[in-house]
Design an enzyme around this catalytic site. Structure first.
Site, PDB file in Angstrom:
ATOM      1  N   ARG A  50       0.692  -1.510  -0.353  1.00 20.70           N
ATOM      2  CA  ARG A  50       0.286  -0.431   0.119  1.00 20.70           C
ATOM      3  C   ARG A  50       0.321   1.330   0.378  1.00 20.70           C
ATOM      4  NH1 ARG A  50      -5.134   1.616   4.537  1.00 20.70           N
ATOM      5  NH2 ARG A  50      -3.032   1.097   5.540  1.00 20.70           N
ATOM      6  N   ASP A  87      -4.124   3.551  13.640  1.00 16.91           N
ATOM      7  CA  ASP A  87      -3.169   3.684  12.403  1.00 16.91           C
ATOM      8  C   ASP A  87      -3.832   4.874  12.430  1.00 16.91           C
ATOM      9  OD1 ASP A  87      -4.909   3.759  10.806  1.00 16.91           O
ATOM     10  OD2 ASP A  87      -4.625   2.011   9.453  1.00 16.91           O
TER      11      ASP A  87
END
Length: 539
Positions: A168, A452
């Protein structure tokens, strides 16, 4: 296609790192420069278009499926068949690309590892470059790690037991200040994608896999189209067959939820599936409908589960869309981090994880995410029970699902209200996460959950929304800037008392407190917390 002449020399504005020359080769930088030259102008146009669309939402307080793309939604088409390495995705583990995590994630027993240069990684230059290094070393099987504290050593299992990597890159909005061409920084997405693809595309093919990607923060099918153009160019550039790249798009913005079919269509030769996230999706709802009044006010983040009516509409539409077009539907994150000291906490949490994964498997998802290796067997059991020996359940078309445009933004269908404790939790978690991020950590265990950057985004967005909507909590207190400052001061003092003066002084606690309040209270709502935070990130 022969490689073009090298672009003007790159300016790498950072302290040298060990073995960086193996990643930042002249040939790799020439490729990134070419990506920058060809595609950054369109990236800039699409960012401007985001602002225009947000202004339209502010004016209308609504969204709808696009009339101009009705023929795509009504057409008879499918995405390319999944490659063998991505056909069974029943459990995926996520995490940053530091050396220890790289080994543990590959060894975890999950089918896929989302190797994250985005929300689970603070974009220090060290994380950007050495993360690339660790992936190259893993593919070359020359990676190991010894924990300096415990002395425990980590090494890769046999190749056939390793997870397939889906990498990603950063979102379109972030630039990489340490790498410049033609006098301007390169978008972080092109740096991450470019270095990884250039070094590993052929290597991965030789391993029986390929260059696979998760695409974050996508807001429209036009942004997916840009990625598709990049894939076509990149495959020609290094001389691999078209269609080798596969991309899974995170449907983590409210605008993308209205363009799922169009996004798959734009990427159809390279599409692998769609993913249903949570925190970023809620953050996007707040961001886009922040002026929409009381009916768009979200309750405490932990009260918005995937069973909320508007979240059910989103996930069920995603499954139906994917399976109609032959793509994988990947479910959300189980973020629980097991406690080594409290078996009862684990028991309760594992039951919740099992219920969540059982629901996703029953709904037709082909796989789901976990944040910790201990959760892999739980999620695996949920999907094994439904899939058996089948690699996926794309044959379940979910034609029973019917979602109207208003269903996706029916926030007031959820019977819950913001609470004072919710405000306190948003301040607590936001402060603790931002402090770690400013020290270069993107994946942070807070109160037994792996958090996150999306966590900090929803935390600060809820504080902002509640204040601007004049929310009154159950204790009679009104959400105001003064109350937020009071709670933030109390939480900072509690952290100081908890960790001690020495650790407090060594951290970035005051800086994190100040930044959280800045992005939570500023009348000019920042599109992304990570933009002002990046200016304060050291390294």
């Amino acid at each position: 296609m022969s490689a073009p002449a090298p672009s003007p020399l790159a300016i790498v504005d950072a302290e040298p790192l060990p073995r960086q020359e193996e990643v930042l080769t002249d040939a790799a930088l020439a490729f990134v420069a070419e990506l920058h030259r060809l595609f950054t102008p369109r990236r800039d146009e699409l960012l401007a278009r985001r602002a225009e669309r947000r202004a339209e939402i502010a004016r209308t307080s609504t969204l709808d499926f696009l009339p101009e793309t009705a023929q795509i939604r009504e057409g008879d088409w499918k995405v390319a068949p999944a490659p063998a390495a991505l056909n069974d995705r029943r459990v995926e583990i996520t995490g940053p690309t530091d050396r220890k995590m790289t080994i543990n994630a590959l060894n975890s027993g999950a089918k896929v590892w989302l190797a994250d240069f985005e929300d689970a990684s603070a974009p220090t230059w060290e994380n950007v470059v050495l993360g690339q290094h660790n992936l190259i070393d893993a593919y070359e099987r020359r990676i190991d790690f010894t924990d300096p504290k415990s002395g425990k050593t980590y090494a890769l299992k046999p190749a056939e037991e390793l997870a397939t990597v889906v990498m990603r890159p950063r979102g379109w909005h972030l630039d990489e200040r340490h790498l410049q061409f033609d006098g301007r920084p390169v978008p972080g997405a092109l740096v991450d994608f470019g270095l990884y693809f250039f070094h590993n595309a052929k290597r991965l093919i030789e391993l029986g896999k390929g260059p696979y990607f998760y695409l974050p923060k996508t807001e429209s099918h036009l942004e997916a189209r840009l990625w598709n153009e990049i894939f076509v160019f990149a495959q020609d550039y290094v001389g691999i067959p078209q269609g080798t790249v596969r991309a899974t798009v995170l449907i983590e913005t409210i605008t993308a939820a209205y363009e799922m079919e169009e996004i798959l269509y734009e990427l159809r030769d390279h599409a692998a599936g769609l993913n249903a996230g949570r925190w970023d999706y809620l953050f996007s709802i707040v961001k886009n409908f922040r002026d929409g009044g009381a009916k768009f006010v979200l309750p405490d983040r932990n009260a918005v589960t995937m069973t909320a009516p508007f979240m059910r509409a989103y996930t069920e539409l995603l499954v139906r869309t994917c399976h109609k077009r032959g793509a994988h539907a990947i479910g959300g994150m189980a973020a629980f981090i097991p406690s080594r000291r409290d078996a009862e906490v684990n028991k309760v949490a594992f039951e919740k994880v099992k219920a969540d994964k059982d629901r996703e498997a029953a709904d037709g998802f082909d796989g789901s995410w976990v944040a910790h290796p201990d959760l892999v067997p739980i999620a695996m059991a949920s999907f094994d029970a439904v899939l058996g020996d089948k690699p996926n359940q794309k044959d379940r078309l979910r034609e029973d699902v019917s979602v109207a445009p208003g269903d996706l933004i029916a926030i007031d269908s959820l019977d819950a209200r913001p609470t004072y404790e919710g405000l306190r939790n948003a301040v607590q978690v936001g402060t603790r996460y931002i402090e770690a991020w400013l020290r270069g950590l993107g994946a942070v265990a807070i109160f037994n959950l792996m958090e996150d950057a999306a966590t900090a985004e929803i935390s600060r967005s809820q504080i902002w929304q509640w204040i601007n909507a004049g929310v009154v909590f159950e204790n009679g207190e009104k959400a105001t800037p003064e109350l937020a400052r009071k709670v933030a001061a109390e939480e900072l003092a509690a952290i100081r008392a908890e960790i001690g003066e020495e650790a407090f002084a060594a951290g970035k606690w005051q800086q994190a407190h100040d930044l959280l309040l800045h992005v939570s209270l500023d009348a000019d709502y920042a599109d992304f917390l990570t933009l002002p935070a990046y200016d304060q990130l050291v390294g």
